[in-house]
Each structure stands twice: as structure tokens, then as C-alpha cells.
Design a protein around this motif. Structure first.
Motif, PDB file in Angstrom:
ATOM      1  N   VAL A   2      28.080  22.486  65.959  1.00 32.11           N
ATOM      2  CA  VAL A   2      28.416  22.826  67.386  1.00 32.11           C
ATOM      3  C   VAL A   2      27.440  22.623  68.366  1.00 32.11           C
ATOM      4  O   VAL A   2      27.243  22.042  69.440  1.00 32.11           O
ATOM      5  CB  VAL A   2      29.364  24.242  67.466  1.00 32.11           C
ATOM      6  CG1 VAL A   2      29.541  24.354  69.110  1.00 32.11           C
ATOM      7  CG2 VAL A   2      30.501  24.073  66.624  1.00 32.11           C
ATOM      8  N   LEU A   3      26.281  23.497  67.981  1.00 29.52           N
ATOM      9  CA  LEU A   3      25.288  23.627  68.889  1.00 29.52           C
ATOM     10  C   LEU A   3      24.311  22.356  68.776  1.00 29.52           C
ATOM     11  O   LEU A   3      23.299  22.330  69.292  1.00 29.52           O
ATOM     12  CB  LEU A   3      24.450  24.841  68.514  1.00 29.52           C
ATOM     13  CG  LEU A   3      25.142  26.093  68.783  1.00 29.52           C
ATOM     14  CD1 LEU A   3      24.378  27.166  68.539  1.00 29.52           C
ATOM     15  CD2 LEU A   3      25.609  26.355  70.481  1.00 29.52           C
ATOM     16  N   ASN A  50      36.682  30.791  67.643  1.00 28.15           N
ATOM     17  CA  ASN A  50      36.806  31.800  68.643  1.00 28.15           C
ATOM     18  C   ASN A  50      35.421  32.740  68.885  1.00 28.15           C
ATOM     19  O   ASN A  50      35.192  33.213  69.845  1.00 28.15           O
ATOM     20  CB  ASN A  50      37.899  32.858  68.317  1.00 28.15           C
ATOM     21  CG  ASN A  50      39.129  32.384  68.970  1.00 28.15           C
ATOM     22  OD1 ASN A  50      39.381  32.434  70.125  1.00 28.15           O
ATOM     23  ND2 ASN A  50      39.924  31.776  68.087  1.00 28.15           N
ATOM     24  N   GLY A  51      34.562  32.561  67.848  1.00 26.60           N
ATOM     25  CA  GLY A  51      33.224  32.885  67.980  1.00 26.60           C
ATOM     26  C   GLY A  51      32.438  32.159  68.943  1.00 26.60           C
ATOM     27  O   GLY A  51      31.750  32.861  69.911  1.00 26.60           O
ATOM     28  N   VAL A  52      32.667  30.897  69.116  1.00 26.46           N
ATOM     29  CA  VAL A  52      32.112  29.955  69.865  1.00 26.46           C
ATOM     30  C   VAL A  52      32.672  30.368  71.327  1.00 26.46           C
ATOM     31  O   VAL A  52      31.916  30.459  72.317  1.00 26.46           O
ATOM     32  CB  VAL A  52      32.173  28.685  69.677  1.00 26.46           C
ATOM     33  CG1 VAL A  52      31.532  27.786  70.737  1.00 26.46           C
ATOM     34  CG2 VAL A  52      31.453  28.341  68.231  1.00 26.46           C
ATOM     35  N   GLU A  64      37.038  20.540  68.104  1.00 20.92           N
ATOM     36  CA  GLU A  64      36.871  19.318  67.636  1.00 20.92           C
ATOM     37  C   GLU A  64      36.415  19.358  66.012  1.00 20.92           C
ATOM     38  O   GLU A  64      36.770  18.922  65.036  1.00 20.92           O
ATOM     39  CB  GLU A  64      36.402  17.986  68.072  1.00 20.92           C
ATOM     40  CG  GLU A  64      37.499  17.994  69.411  1.00 20.92           C
ATOM     41  CD  GLU A  64      36.651  16.842  70.322  1.00 20.92           C
ATOM     42  OE1 GLU A  64      35.702  16.054  69.880  1.00 20.92           O
ATOM     43  OE2 GLU A  64      37.124  16.547  71.301  1.00 20.92           O
ATOM     44  N   THR A  65      35.065  20.210  66.200  1.00 21.94           N
ATOM     45  CA  THR A  65      34.353  20.109  64.835  1.00 21.94           C
ATOM     46  C   THR A  65      35.209  21.325  64.034  1.00 21.94           C
ATOM     47  O   THR A  65      35.292  20.960  62.643  1.00 21.94           O
ATOM     48  CB  THR A  65      32.835  21.030  65.176  1.00 21.94           C
ATOM     49  OG1 THR A  65      32.340  20.299  66.151  1.00 21.94           O
ATOM     50  CG2 THR A  65      32.054  21.187  63.955  1.00 21.94           C
ATOM     51  N   ALA A  66      35.601  22.136  64.268  1.00 19.58           N
ATOM     52  CA  ALA A  66      36.483  23.227  63.387  1.00 19.58           C
ATOM     53  C   ALA A  66      37.553  22.333  62.793  1.00 19.58           C
ATOM     54  O   ALA A  66      37.756  22.500  61.478  1.00 19.58           O
ATOM     55  CB  ALA A  66      36.906  24.391  64.158  1.00 19.58           C
ATOM     56  N   LEU A  67      38.274  21.613  63.423  1.00 14.43           N
ATOM     57  CA  LEU A  67      39.383  20.877  62.807  1.00 14.43           C
ATOM     58  C   LEU A  67      38.902  19.699  61.876  1.00 14.43           C
ATOM     59  O   LEU A  67      39.530  19.671  60.748  1.00 14.43           O
ATOM     60  CB  LEU A  67      40.248  20.014  64.152  1.00 14.43           C
ATOM     61  CG  LEU A  67      40.954  21.072  64.975  1.00 14.43           C
ATOM     62  CD1 LEU A  67      41.285  20.000  66.178  1.00 14.43           C
ATOM     63  CD2 LEU A  67      42.146  21.761  64.314  1.00 14.43           C
TER      64      LEU A  67
END
Length: 315
Positions: free
Chosen positions: A229-230, A273-275, A308-311
């Protein structure tokens, strides 16, 4: 005011900065009254510009607030003024029909950006026992030429008030943008057709959220997710600042607001949800700055990438 919030009206809970005007229940269905209470009952006008040295006229014009003469921005020839009250008049029929209720409204950046957050009067999305997501509509426009009229669908997780992103495949995830030109009023009327699909779009997004909540994530994959994500490369891991941010997000994913619920704990849903919690509450140097970025800036893009990354990783 040190905050990016200039003025604001709100319903129920007092905002983080402790400022603003509280809305009564009757105000929630009356845009002109809410506009007044939010401190938005002012007009703007276009004024000519000249060069400082020769006083020669230039094609661009300045947008000036009528109440105090503050210059909100410099715009091109095709820019058409849209006053605050009329910018969201098209939404009044939805309020009259009790399809939605106004929630907060205000201005950012000395009045150059105006926003209204309205809540759909529909059942919330249930992701798991005790974990619900409310359906909000974000209406916004700007007076500085950098922000077109926008309508966006904004899910908010109840247990933590995180601002979430819509699913990648959702048409509602693409904010509608209408430029300030002579056709702006006609275009605003056409947006009403889009609102008819709002609830369907929210429900479709909820299915993506539930998929994340059904997929467990281990510690190694959680850290890999945060790095993705980062966009942290292996050679960047030594950065103290990045390490601190990553540890902060991992901590929020494991024990942040609502992430310890038995129904969702240790899943890709809590990882995401952390992000979103970090973006909503921790990133940036003030809550007003975070809000502006989360709705209109870099944090909005990062929030979308996180979902999107989580999915993708959840499969």
C-alpha cells in the motif's frame, strides 16, 4: 484558525476542533437553512486583473468573496461563478423526500472549497455482527478553479468513523466532476439520475468488504500488505520514518477502533481499516488537513489503493 476548516455546521457530535454551529433535526432537510448555519451564506464575484507594473489587463480573473473582499483564486475566461446556495439546490428534492439528511457542511482553505456531507436514509451495510457501514454522499465545489463540482459516495464505518473507499469496480467510486462553465446548472440537474443508483452501488461495495472480512491474514502477509500500500521497496525499509508508519498501521490493523471485534479480527478487512484509520486520524499535521487530503487529495488515492490491494491479496 489553525485548522483548514474555516466554518462548519454539524449534527450531534461536536467536531474535533470544538468549533462550528450545531444543527437541529429540522435543519437536516433544509439546505438554505443549513447553508446559513454553516457560515456559507456569502457570494463570490469575478473581478478583472491587471499587471502590477504596467496596469495592463490580463485575460484571467480573480474570484472575490463579497463579504470581506478575500481573493479565493484566479480562474480562466470560461469559468462561471456558482454561488454556495445554488450549488447544492438540486439536492433539495432528495431532502424533501427524506431520501437523505444533511449531516455536516462547511468550508476549507479560507472558503475556497465548500463541502456538504449527507447521509442516505437507508439501512446501513452490515459487514459482520457489530460492524456496520453507513452510506454518505459528499457534495463539494470550489471557488479557486482547482475543484469542479463533485458528487461522491462515501462509506463511513460506524464503529470507528473511518472514511472508506468504494470498491474498484463501482461506478460510484468515480466522482462526478462538473466544470464551472455556462452549462453547469443544466449538468447539476442531470446528476439526479446518478443518485438513483447510489444505494445499489453501496450494496455492491459491501460485498467486497464482506469478502475481506471472511479472509484471514497472518502477520507476515499483514506487513507485506502495508508495504504494498505504501509502495515501500526493500531498500527503503531502513528509513526510521517509514518503519514508524508501518508499525503504526500494523498496530491499528491489529487493535484499532473496531478491529478487535470477534466477527472480523485478524482479517483483510481489519488490515484495510488499519490503513483507513491511519489516514482518517493520524496522517498529516492537523485534522483539517487530513480531511482535505482524504476527500480531495493524496489520501483519497492512497485509501483507494489500500482497498484494491486488499481485494487482490485476499483473492
Amino acid at each position: 484558525m489553525a485548522h483548514e476548516i474555516e466554518t462548519m455546521a454539524y449534527f450531534q457530535q461536536t467536531p474535533w476542533h470544538g468549533l462550528g454551529t450545531a444543527l437541529e433535526a429540522d435543519d437536516l432537510y433544509d439546505w438554505p437553512k443549513t447553508c446559513d448555519k454553516a457560515g456559507l451564506a456569502w457570494d463570490v464575484e469575478l473581478v478583472p486583473l491587471v499587471t502590477a507594473d504596467t496596469q495592463a489587463k490580463v485575460q484571467n480573473k480573480a474570484v472575490r468573496r463579497s463579504t470581506d473582499g478575500l481573493i479565493l483564486g484566479v480562474v480562466g475566461q470560461r469559468y462561471a461563478v456558482l454561488q454556495n446556495k445554488e450549488a447544492f439546490n438540486w439536492f433539495q428534492p432528495f431532502l424533501d423526500a427524506k431520501e437523505a439528511a444533511l449531516h455536516t457542511a462547511g468550508s476549507l482553505r479560507n472558503g475556497s472549497r465548500i463541502w456538504v456531507l449527507a447521509k442516505l436514509n437507508r439501512s446501513p451495510l452490515v459487514i459482520g455482527p457489530g460492524d456496520e457501514v453507513e452510506k454518505f454522499i459528499l457534495l463539494s465545489h470550489g471557488h479557486d478553479g482547482s475543484l469542479a463540482v463533485r458528487v461522491g459516495f462515501t462509506p463511513v464505518r460506524v464503529v470507528c468513523q473511518n472514511t472508506l473507499s468504494m470498491a474498484h469496480g463501482s461506478d460510484a467510486s468515480k466522482l462526478i466532476r462538473i466544470k464551472h462553465t455556462k452549462d453547469v446548472h443544466e449538468n447539476l440537474a442531470n446528476i439526479r439520475e446518478v443518485m438513483d443508483v447510489a444505494n445499489t452501488e453501496f450494496e455492491a461495495t459491501a460485498e467486497q468488504y464482506r469478502r475481506l472480512a471472511r479472509k484471514s491474514i497472518n502477520q507476515a502477509d499483514l506487513r507485506r500488505y502495508v508495504k504494498k500500500v505504501l509502495k515501500v521497496e526493500d531498500d527503503q525499509e531502513g528509513s526510521t520514518r517509514l518503519k514508524n508508519i508501518m508499525e503504526e498501521i500494523v498496530g491499528l490493523a491489529e487493535a484499532g477502533r473496531g478491529n478487535e471485534l470477534a466477527s472480523v479480527r485478524g482479517t483483510f478487512w481489519t488490515a484495510y481499516n488499519g490503513v483507513s484509520e491511519w489516514l482518517t486520524y493520524n496522517r498529516g499535521n492537523s485534522q483539517g488537513n487530513r480531511l482535505n487530503s482524504l476527500w480531495f487529495g493524496d489520501s483519497a488515492s492512497l485509501n483507494c489503493r489500500a482497498l484494491e490491494t486488499a481485494l487482490v491479496m485476499a483473492g
